[in-house]
Design an enzyme around this catalytic site. Structure first.
Site, PDB file in Angstrom:
ATOM      1  N   CYS A   1       0.815  -1.230   0.000  1.00 18.30           N
ATOM      2  CA  CYS A   1       0.000   0.000   0.000  1.00 18.30           C
ATOM      3  C   CYS A   1       0.850   1.283   0.000  1.00 18.30           C
ATOM      4  O   CYS A   1       0.579   2.218  -0.762  1.00 18.30           O
ATOM      5  CB  CYS A   1      -0.953   0.008   1.191  1.00 18.30           C
ATOM      6  SG  CYS A   1      -0.197  -0.569   2.715  1.00 18.30           S
TER       7      CYS A   1
ATOM      8  N   HIS B   1      -3.105   6.346   4.433  1.00 17.59           N
ATOM      9  CA  HIS B   1      -1.661   6.464   4.672  1.00 17.59           C
ATOM     10  C   HIS B   1      -1.194   7.830   4.147  1.00 17.59           C
ATOM     11  O   HIS B   1      -1.491   8.203   3.004  1.00 17.59           O
ATOM     12  CB  HIS B   1      -0.894   5.387   3.901  1.00 17.59           C
ATOM     13  CG  HIS B   1      -1.017   3.998   4.471  1.00 17.59           C
ATOM     14  ND1 HIS B   1      -1.763   3.684   5.573  1.00 17.59           N
ATOM     15  CD2 HIS B   1      -0.446   2.827   4.064  1.00 17.59           C
ATOM     16  CE1 HIS B   1      -1.665   2.386   5.831  1.00 17.59           C
ATOM     17  NE2 HIS B   1      -0.869   1.847   4.925  1.00 17.59           N
TER      18      HIS B   1
HETATM   19  N1  LIG Z   1      -1.574  -4.220  -0.807  1.00 17.62           N
HETATM   20  C1  LIG Z   1      -1.615  -3.726   0.388  1.00 17.62           C
HETATM   21  O1  LIG Z   1      -1.083  -2.723   0.614  1.00 17.62           O
HETATM   22  C2  LIG Z   1      -2.308  -4.383   1.489  1.00 17.62           C
HETATM   23  C3  LIG Z   1      -2.250  -5.703   1.491  1.00 17.62           C
HETATM   24  N2  LIG Z   1      -2.717  -6.374   2.511  1.00 17.62           N
HETATM   25  C4  LIG Z   1      -2.511  -7.806   2.439  1.00 17.62           C
HETATM   26  O2  LIG Z   1      -3.789  -8.432   2.226  1.00 17.62           O
HETATM   27  C5  LIG Z   1      -3.802  -9.659   2.904  1.00 17.62           C
HETATM   28  C6  LIG Z   1      -4.983  -9.732   3.859  1.00 17.62           C
HETATM   29  O3  LIG Z   1      -4.837  -8.810   4.926  1.00 17.62           O
HETATM   30  P1  LIG Z   1      -6.025  -8.535   5.956  1.00 17.62           P
HETATM   31  O4  LIG Z   1      -7.303  -8.445   5.209  1.00 17.62           O
HETATM   32  O5  LIG Z   1      -5.590  -7.403   6.796  1.00 17.62           O
HETATM   33  O6  LIG Z   1      -6.023  -9.911   6.811  1.00 17.62           O
HETATM   34  P2  LIG Z   1      -7.124 -10.439   7.818  1.00 17.62           P
HETATM   35  O7  LIG Z   1      -6.390 -11.129   8.905  1.00 17.62           O
HETATM   36  O8  LIG Z   1      -8.091  -9.378   8.165  1.00 17.62           O
HETATM   37  O9  LIG Z   1      -7.917 -11.556   6.950  1.00 17.62           O
HETATM   38  C7  LIG Z   1      -7.373 -12.802   6.675  1.00 17.62           C
HETATM   39  C8  LIG Z   1      -8.295 -13.601   5.774  1.00 17.62           C
HETATM   40  O10 LIG Z   1      -7.674 -14.840   5.481  1.00 17.62           O
HETATM   41  C9  LIG Z   1      -8.520 -15.916   5.856  1.00 17.62           C
HETATM   42  N3  LIG Z   1      -7.777 -17.054   6.375  1.00 17.62           N
HETATM   43  C10 LIG Z   1      -7.111 -17.151   7.555  1.00 17.62           C
HETATM   44  N4  LIG Z   1      -6.586 -18.398   7.710  1.00 17.62           N
HETATM   45  C11 LIG Z   1      -6.943 -19.090   6.605  1.00 17.62           C
HETATM   46  C12 LIG Z   1      -6.697 -20.417   6.169  1.00 17.62           C
HETATM   47  N5  LIG Z   1      -5.993 -21.288   6.901  1.00 17.62           N
HETATM   48  N6  LIG Z   1      -7.205 -20.803   4.971  1.00 17.62           N
HETATM   49  C13 LIG Z   1      -7.914 -19.938   4.208  1.00 17.62           C
HETATM   50  N7  LIG Z   1      -8.186 -18.659   4.574  1.00 17.62           N
HETATM   51  C14 LIG Z   1      -7.691 -18.243   5.752  1.00 17.62           C
HETATM   52  C15 LIG Z   1      -9.397 -15.355   6.942  1.00 17.62           C
HETATM   53  O11 LIG Z   1     -10.583 -16.141   7.031  1.00 17.62           O
HETATM   54  P3  LIG Z   1     -11.334 -16.425   8.437  1.00 17.62           P
HETATM   55  O12 LIG Z   1     -12.167 -15.218   8.725  1.00 17.62           O
HETATM   56  O13 LIG Z   1     -12.147 -17.632   8.121  1.00 17.62           O
HETATM   57  O14 LIG Z   1     -10.271 -16.658   9.466  1.00 17.62           O
HETATM   58  C16 LIG Z   1      -9.646 -13.947   6.410  1.00 17.62           C
HETATM   59  O15 LIG Z   1     -10.641 -13.991   5.427  1.00 17.62           O
HETATM   60  C17 LIG Z   1      -2.432  -9.801   3.574  1.00 17.62           C
HETATM   61  O16 LIG Z   1      -1.551 -10.510   2.730  1.00 17.62           O
HETATM   62  C18 LIG Z   1      -1.986  -8.380   3.726  1.00 17.62           C
HETATM   63  O17 LIG Z   1      -0.584  -8.280   3.863  1.00 17.62           O
HETATM   64  C19 LIG Z   1      -3.332  -5.734   3.503  1.00 17.62           C
HETATM   65  C20 LIG Z   1      -3.472  -4.368   3.528  1.00 17.62           C
HETATM   66  C21 LIG Z   1      -2.979  -3.575   2.512  1.00 17.62           C
HETATM   67  N1  LIG Z   2       2.059  -3.400   5.823  1.00 16.09           N
HETATM   68  C1  LIG Z   2       0.961  -2.554   5.360  1.00 16.09           C
HETATM   69  C2  LIG Z   2      -0.150  -3.368   4.803  1.00 16.09           C
HETATM   70  C3  LIG Z   2       0.271  -4.658   4.201  1.00 16.09           C
HETATM   71  O1  LIG Z   2      -0.285  -5.676   4.526  1.00 16.09           O
HETATM   72  O2  LIG Z   2       1.254  -4.614   3.328  1.00 16.09           O
HETATM   73  P1  LIG Z   2       1.700  -5.830   2.399  1.00 16.09           P
HETATM   74  O3  LIG Z   2       0.601  -6.040   1.402  1.00 16.09           O
HETATM   75  O4  LIG Z   2       2.959  -5.414   1.781  1.00 16.09           O
HETATM   76  O5  LIG Z   2       1.890  -7.052   3.273  1.00 16.09           O
HETATM   77  C4  LIG Z   2       0.483  -1.704   6.501  1.00 16.09           C
HETATM   78  O6  LIG Z   2       0.689  -2.148   7.581  1.00 16.09           O
HETATM   79  O7  LIG Z   2      -0.104  -0.651   6.343  1.00 16.09           O
END
Ligand SMILES: NC(=O)C1=CN([C@@H]2O[C@H](COP(=O)(O)OP(=O)(O)OC[C@H]3O[C@@H](n4cnc5c(N)ncnc54)[C@H](OP(=O)(O)O)[C@@H]3O)[C@@H](O)[C@H]2O)C=CC1
Ligand SMILES: N[C@@H](CC(=O)OP(=O)(O)O)C(=O)O
EC number: 1.2.1.11
Length: 348
Positions: free
Chosen positions: A151, A244
């Site tokens: 992000c 951010h």
């Molecule tokens: N591009 C960017 O800048 C950003 C990227 N991200 C990335 O996006 C991703 C998700 O982040 P975020 O939404 O904050 O994470 P969350 O912890 O909020 O969500 C995790 C998700 O994964 C699922 N999950 C957990 N364990 C398993 C499993 N064993 N099998 C299948 N599904 C599973 C959860 O399901 P359940 O509810 O059933 O546990 C939930 O739907 C991360 O990789 C993060 O780094 C995040 C923010 C910004």
């Molecule tokens: N690290 C970012 C969000 C994130 O999950 O990044 P990435 O997609 O690189 O894991 C934040 O904390 O704001």
């Protein structure tokens, strides 16, 4: 006819943003919501702790969550999956979906820096999508993994691209002030962040420093030649929910005045003629002395525009400015969806 799509990690923080943005999308029909075994079999409204400021879309709330299994029948006629999985799980699951012929548009960091995986912001380096041919050949799958950046990286790189194209980049220093939603709902306890600031986000500085150079690099003979300039990032977590903010200092190769920087940023609108549903003018300039601010500016362009202000001369570098991004829309779900819209328009 709409393309059927699914979301992996649909119940999480970024997954919910995907659901919001895809529930009524003109090109995509959301037909599969996957999460962990804990959620599978439950209605979406029961499986997920929904914390967005609008209710769960009516057409989604009673959908049954399925396990993250590419062979599940609900994925049969799905062509595109959006991944909002934690990175360790993305590492395992995303190739399984690509092997089954799915186009995986991923938010996760797991594959971003792999040589044969496109890391894309469509306004910046859409041509890098051509890497999927090499990926398919090398890995022997019919699908593909296409990633969007971290992000904080997206926010900075969108503003640096028009500067690089016109003046060249010599050195860039970035200090981030990152919202808590970037760490997920349970990521930062309120006792840690309220009345406080945390000057550390694991791996964030390294990601900004490497991903930016890949994004601004050049695709040559099937490989990305990384951009050649110095970039240093310093990342902080602040008590903001979404948005951010980044303080960016730029020294160009040719030298540039603040007015010239403002002009190239304002004119930067490379995909405006493609009519992509999620596209908004990438950079919106604010003239007020105290903008951008997260609460006031994060929803500009439906959360897809980077809002830039305070473009001014710097006594050491050429210029400095402040940039703001909605981190879970432009910085996450919206970024992936824009990648998919661009891909469909150009390649399908
Ligand atoms: N591009 C960017 O800048 C950003 C990227 N991200 C990335 O996006 C991703 C998700 O982040 P975020 O939404 O904050 O994470 P969350 O912890 O909020 O969500 C995790 C998700 O994964 C699922 N999950 C957990 N364990 C398993 C499993 N064993 N099998 C299948 N599904 C599973 C959860 O399901 P359940 O509810 O059933 O546990 C939930 O739907 C991360 O990789 C993060 O780094 C995040 C923010 C910004
Ligand atoms: N690290 C970012 C969000 C994130 O999950 O990044 P990435 O997609 O690189 O894991 C934040 O904390 O704001």
């Amino acid at each position: 006819m709409k393309i059927k799509v699914g979301v992996l990690g649909a119940t999480g923080s970024v997954g919910q943003r995907f659901v919001q943005l895809l529930a009524d999308h003109p090109m995509f029909e959301l037909t599969a919501l996957a999460a962990s075994e804990r959620s599978a079999g439950k209605k979406y409204k029961d499986a997920c702790y929904w914390f967005q400021d609008r209710d769960i879309p009516e057409n989604i709330k009673d959908m049954v969550v399925i396990p993250t299994d590419p062979k599940h029948e609900a994925f049969e006629d799905v062509d595109i999956v959006f991944s909002a999985l934690p990175s360790d799980l993305a590492k395992k699951f995303e190739p399984e979906f690509a092997k089954e012929g799915k186009l995986v548009f991923s938010n996760a960091s797991a594959y971003r820096m792999e040589e044969d995986v496109p890391l894309v912001i469509p306004e910046v380096n859409a041509d890098h999508l051509e890497l999927i041919e090499i990926q398919r050949e090398k890995r022997g799958w019919d699908g593909a993994i296409i990633t969007n950046p971290n992000c904080s990286t997206i926010c900075a790189v969108i503003t640096l691209k028009p500067i690089m194209d016109k003046f060249g980049l010599d050195s860039v220093i970035i200090t981030t002030l990152q919202a808590v939603s970037g760490a997920g709902y349970n990521g930062v306890p309120s006792m840690a962040i309220l009345d406080n600031l945390i000057p550390y986000i694991k791996n964030e500085e390294e990601k900004m420093q490497t991903e930016s150079l890949k994004l601004l690099g050049t695709l040559k003979d099937g490989k990305v030649e990384f951009a050649n300039f110095k970039l240093s990032a310093s990342c902080n977590r602040v008590a903001v929910i979404d948005g951010h903010t980044e303080s960016i200092f730029v020294k160009t190769k040719e030298g540039a005045e603040p007015e010239e920087i403002k002009e190239v940023m304002d004119k930067f609108d490379p995909l405006k003629d493609l009519n992509l549903p999620t596209y908004a003018k990438p950079i919106v300039i604010r003239e007020e002395i105290d903008r951008p601010q997260p609460r006031l500016d994060r929803n500009e362009g439906n959360g897809m525009s980077i809002v830039v202000g305070r473009i001014r001369k710097d006594p050491i570098f050429d210029v400095k400015y402040t940039a703001l991004e909605h981190n879970t829309i432009r910085g996450a779900a919206g970024a992936s969806i824009l990648n998919a819209e661009y891909f469909v328009k150009k390649y399908l």
